[in-house]
Enzyme design. Structure first.
Site, PDB file in Angstrom:
ATOM      1  N   ARG A 370       0.956  -1.126   0.054  1.00 10.73           N
ATOM      2  CA  ARG A 370      -0.113   0.043   0.029  1.00 10.73           C
ATOM      3  C   ARG A 370       1.010   1.322   0.142  1.00 10.73           C
ATOM      4  O   ARG A 370       0.243   2.351  -0.106  1.00 10.73           O
ATOM      5  CB  ARG A 370      -0.996   0.004   1.240  1.00 10.73           C
ATOM      6  CG  ARG A 370      -1.813  -1.197   1.165  1.00 10.73           C
ATOM      7  CD  ARG A 370      -2.809  -1.126   2.515  1.00 10.73           C
ATOM      8  NE  ARG A 370      -3.621  -2.406   2.500  1.00 10.73           N
ATOM      9  CZ  ARG A 370      -3.318  -3.399   3.547  1.00 10.73           C
ATOM     10  NH1 ARG A 370      -2.296  -3.154   4.296  1.00 10.73           N
ATOM     11  NH2 ARG A 370      -4.107  -4.448   3.436  1.00 10.73           N
ATOM     12  N   VAL A 371       2.240   1.138  -0.033  1.00  8.68           N
ATOM     13  CA  VAL A 371       3.139   2.093   0.371  1.00  8.68           C
ATOM     14  C   VAL A 371       4.174   2.314  -0.965  1.00  8.68           C
ATOM     15  O   VAL A 371       4.457   3.224  -1.482  1.00  8.68           O
ATOM     16  CB  VAL A 371       3.567   2.439   1.755  1.00  8.68           C
ATOM     17  CG1 VAL A 371       4.594   3.611   1.729  1.00  8.68           C
ATOM     18  CG2 VAL A 371       2.533   2.594   2.617  1.00  8.68           C
TER      19      VAL A 371
END
Length: 559
Positions: A370-371
């Site tokens: 997600r990053v």
């Protein structure tokens, strides 16, 4: 010596003693001393310490330490951090007026220690510059910076499809014996040229497994920048419980010094079990699946300490790779769902892929970062943008093709292309791939250069492309690490290098194909022999027409 001088010495001595006694003023120092009322497996209950605080260290006979865990009105529940076989009810307990801390510093690099800071590698006493509490508050939100720098793992499938950034928390989960620890160790080995300090935290592991991991790191030269913190499976549950917190404090020391740090928790399933054991022995109320209700909190307050600090605070980062074990591929169980919600993504290892020999057995469909996509190199984003979608389509179509359905040509080509993607993403243990080699492989896949290579030759073909990546011009390789995208000329140059490396593994050369086509044309120009002429089928007799049909046919002929 004369008798008179000897007498003078004695008089002087007694005079000094008398003067000292006159100047001595005894001081009374208050000291809290408690008494053990009950000893169980790894815990003890103590009475008589009214001023003890939560998480304070207490001292037992024989040098055994403990942590005040339950601070009740009448008694204190203590988690023991050592051998409790010689402790009995009635023994004295004293406060230390300090919390549990651990040795930190540059002297820990290359060492194997326990969470108390004792050496386990036989290399003497650990030399440390200072000590830090194992429980520390996580950095404030305003002290954190964006995750902008990638953490290269050396594994093509992760760096291309599930990228990790420095300061990120990426969960590794899967059933037992599917290669979770291997991914973490490969990532540590790949940090040799990346200037990243690594902390490997073994929680409740077998001594043989830890020794094998340490031997692998030492063989690859990774112990020079690695600290190994170990709590074996036969240690007291209190030691297993504090191990990840102690390892995190060691990592935070290097992060505060402005360095990038990678910490591996192997694994937090054992940590949760140790906490459950302690809690049930101390009569803490259990919750879902017999885990105490605050099991989420003990993991979240630890993983929240992983971050990327602002430049004015040193700019250091702490990247966490927690590992947990699932049962029967159930990622919706209590502990997995807790950690999935805490972390910034997960890497799921599939037992079915492991059985097929696809190593690392990463299920790309269930894995996500997600990053890391924001921190991924621009070159990877341009090259591997469509690769994950193509691989996901292949996975679905491969399942569909098992039903024996007839497939059209486009579907068949998609499946064959996906099989070659999967073959290129295979990688042996302790064999990290450099960034230029990964880019060359990904560009060759995007250009579908592997589609004509037989599956049984894919391993050799992939190795040939990786070796040929060393021929990429230096100015092109320099652009791999920056934010600048590859130009069309750069892509063409890399694709051409990969195409030349794959010539021995592809179809027949163009000259042979042309010769074959000429033979076909020549044979077509030759007159056919009488044996090649097929007889025409006999005319079928026409069916008889009725009188009405005959009259209609006659009218039709006239018109």
């Amino acid at each position: 010596m004369p008798a008179q001088s000897f007498q003078q010495v004695i008089d002087a001595t007694f005079s000094a003693i008398s003067q000292g006694l006159e100047n001595f003023k005894p001081q009374l120092l208050p000291r809290e001393v408690g008494t053990i009322t009950h000893v169980a497996t790894g815990v003890a209950k103590v009475s008589g310490l009214p001023g003890v605080g939560y998480d304070e260290l207490v001292s037992f006979p024989g040098g055994v330490l403990g942590i005040a865990f339950n601070v009740d009105e009448d008694e204190v529940g203590v988690v023991l951090l050592g051998d409790y076989a010689n402790l009995h009810a009635g023994d004295e307990v004293q406060r230390t007026h300090r919390v549990m801390d651990v040795a930190v510093g540059e002297g820990l690099l290359g060492r194997v220690i326990d969470p108390l800071g004792k050496a386990l590698d036989g290399k003497g006493v650990v030399v440390s510059s200072e000590r830090l509490p194992i429980e520390r508050p996580a950095p404030a939100i305003m002290d954190r910076a964006l995750v902008t720098v990638p953490l290269q793992t050396g594994l093509t499938v992760i760096d291309a499809l599930i990228p990790i950034g420095r300061g990120q928390r990426e969960l590794i989960l899967g059933d037992r014996q599917t290669g979770k620890t291997a991914i973490a160790l490969d990532t540590i080995v790949n940090q040799r040229e990346e200037n990243v300090v690594c902390i490997y935290c073994a929680i409740g592991q077998r001594a043989s497994a830890v020794a094998k991991a340490v031997a692998g790191l030492r063989e690859k030269g990774a112990m020079d920048y690695t600290v190994v913190v170990v709590a074996e499976g036969n240690d007291a549950p209190g030691l297993v419980y504090i191990t990840p917190y102690a390892a995190t404090s060691i990592a935070e020391y290097f992060m505060a010094a402005g360095r990038d740090v990678l910490i591996v928790y192997d694994d937090l399933t054992q940590h949760a079990r140790a906490y459950r054991e302690i809690s049930l022995l101390l009569r803490r109320p259990p919750g879902r699946e017999a885990f105490p209700g605050d099991i989420f909190y003990i993991h979240s307050r630890m993983l929240e300490r992983s971050t990327h600090l602002r430049k004015d605070l040193g700019g250091g980062s702490l990247t966490a790779l927690p590992i947990i074990e699932t049962e029967a591929e159930d990622i919706s169980a209590y502990i997995p769902t807790n950690l999935i919600s805490i972390t910034d993504g997960q890497i799921y290892l599939s037992p079915s892929l492991f059985e097929l020999g696809v190593l690392p057995a990463i299920d790309v469909g269930k894995s996500v970062s997600r990053v890391g996509g924001k921190a991924q190199r621009a070159t990877y984003r341009a090259v591997a943008g469509d690769l994950k979608l193509a691989y996901a389509q292949f996975s679905e179509l491969e399942k569909f093709s098992r039903f024996g359905a007839r497939l059209d040509d486009d579907t068949r080509r998609t499946i064959e292309h996906g099989r070659r993607i999967r073959a290129c993403l295979k990688q042996p243990e302790f064999a990290p791939v450099s960034v230029p080699a990964q880019i060359a492989i990904l560009l060759a896949l995007t250009a579908r250069l592997f589609d004509d290579v037989p599956l049984d030759k894919m391993t050799d073909a992939g190795n040939a492309v990786r070796q040929a990546a060393s021929n990429i011009p230096a100015d092109v390789r320099a652009r791999f690490g920056g934010t600048e995208k590859l130009s069309d000329d750069d892509r063409k140059a890399i694709v051409e290098i990969a195409r030349e490396a794959l010539l021995p593994f592809g179809p027949k050369p163009a000259a042979d194909a042309k010769a074959g086509s000429n033979d076909k044309s020549n044979s077509a120009d030759k007159p056919a022999s009488k044996h090649d002429i097929k007889p025409k089928p006999a005319d079928k007799p026409k069916p008889e027409l009725s009188t009405q049909d005959q009259s209609k046919a006659a009218v039709k002929e006239k018109t």
